[in-house]
Write a protein that holds these residues in place. Structure first.
Motif, short mmCIF file in Angstrom:
data_model
loop_
_atom_site.label_atom_id
_atom_site.label_comp_id
_atom_site.label_asym_id
_atom_site.label_seq_id
_atom_site.Cartn_x
_atom_site.Cartn_y
_atom_site.Cartn_z
N UNK A 185 38.85 32.37 36.48
CA UNK A 185 40.07 31.79 37.03
C UNK A 185 39.74 30.85 38.19
N UNK A 186 38.80 31.27 39.03
CA UNK A 186 38.36 30.44 40.16
C UNK A 186 36.85 30.26 40.08
N UNK A 187 36.39 29.48 39.13
CA UNK A 187 34.95 29.36 38.91
C UNK A 187 34.29 28.44 39.93
N UNK A 188 32.98 28.59 40.08
CA UNK A 188 32.25 27.61 40.90
C UNK A 188 32.23 26.28 40.16
N UNK A 189 32.00 25.18 40.84
CA UNK A 189 31.94 23.88 40.15
C UNK A 189 30.81 23.85 39.13
#
Length: 281
Positions: A185-189
């Motif tokens: 949902x909130x992945x690293x770039x």
């Protein structure tokens, strides 16, 4: 945290498991790799024999925990990192956050940082998975799966069934997975194309011809493109479809994973990256 290492030689190969999985995943890989170099597998916090850990369970925290664990175990760089599924994201974060210590990588049907955008619900329902993990946490707290003999059904070897039952019935295993899946949902770039220069990278991906469902078969072009992007992280990246293998390539076709590791190991020993890493040590 549990760390298991065997063999001798350099660079050292470090094995990173996927969501809900632990070092047992590598029982068919680790002893073979140990025949030609040092190799380590480990259990992330909350899995296998490692204690549960509260606090951030994002990719940065997890990769830093691995770096600290290796240091505590006196395992020194250079490293070749092998990541299966979600473990692939952790591997890339490790390489980004600890540059000059990593000289090669192998991605085993690795997750992609932006895959959720390409597979929206219901094809990639994080909410559905979270609901399942919450239910599993509660039922394991009550001991229901153990009473139903629902744990340890897929032990890599029959003699490890009791160990598998104990580990897979741990409630904290499901609580850890509940936190880790939020990474999608909130992945690293996603690292940009060519980020790792000419570092040897082998990308292994599943055989979609084995999939029965139309939705799974329809996902093949997108998944293949995402795997190509992983290979493009290095000018020395290669992509291979492993025929006859499901998502669990390391279980279905362990020889393919060992071959990929050996290829990266051989290439890294010849490269300037390896020389720099040895100097850094």
């Amino acid at each position: 945290m549990h760390l298991s290492c065997a063999g001798s030689g350099r660079p050292t190969v470090v094995l990173e498991s996927g969501l809900l999985h632990d070092s047992r995943d590598w029982l068919l890989i680790e002893p073979v790799v140990a025949n030609f170099t040092r190799v380590c597998s480990y259990d992330r916090a909350g899995y296998g024999w490692s204690d549960y850990r509260s606090g951030p369970r994002d990719a940065a925290a997890i990769s830093d925990e691995l770096a600290a664990l290796l240091a505590e175990g006196d395992e020194t760089p250079p490293f070749i990192l092998v990541g299966h599924s979600l473990g692939g994201i952790f591997v890339r974060q490790f390489a980004l956050r600890h540059p000059r210590t990593v000289v090669g990588m192998v991605f085993v049907d690795s997750s992609h940082e932006q895959q959720l955008a390409h597979f929206p619900p219901p094809g990639n329902s994080i909410l559905r998975s979270q609901q399942y993990f919450r239910k599993a946490f509660v039922t394991n707290e009550l001991g229901i799966p153990r009473l139903q003999h629902a744990c340890g059904l897929d032990a890599v070897r029959p003699e490890l069934e009791a160990e598998a039952i104990y580990i897979e019935c741990q409630p904290t295993r499901w609580l850890t997975a509940l936190h880790e899946i939020e990474i999608f949902v909130s992945p690293p770039p996603m690292p940009p194309r060519g980020m790792f220069g000419d570092m040897p990278i082998e990308v292994l991906t599943r055989d979609f011809d084995l999939e029965d469902g139309p939705a799974e078969r329809a996902a093949k072009p997108i998944w293949t493109q995402l795997q190509k992007e992983l290979a493009a992280l290095s000018s020395a990246g290669n992509l291979k479809v492993v025929k006859g293998a499901s998502h669990a390539i390391h279980i279905d076709k362990p020889d393919e994973v060992v071959t990929a590791v050996r290829q990266v190991w051989n290439a890294s020993r010849k490269s300037s990256l390896s020389s720099e890493a040895f100097e850094h040590r």
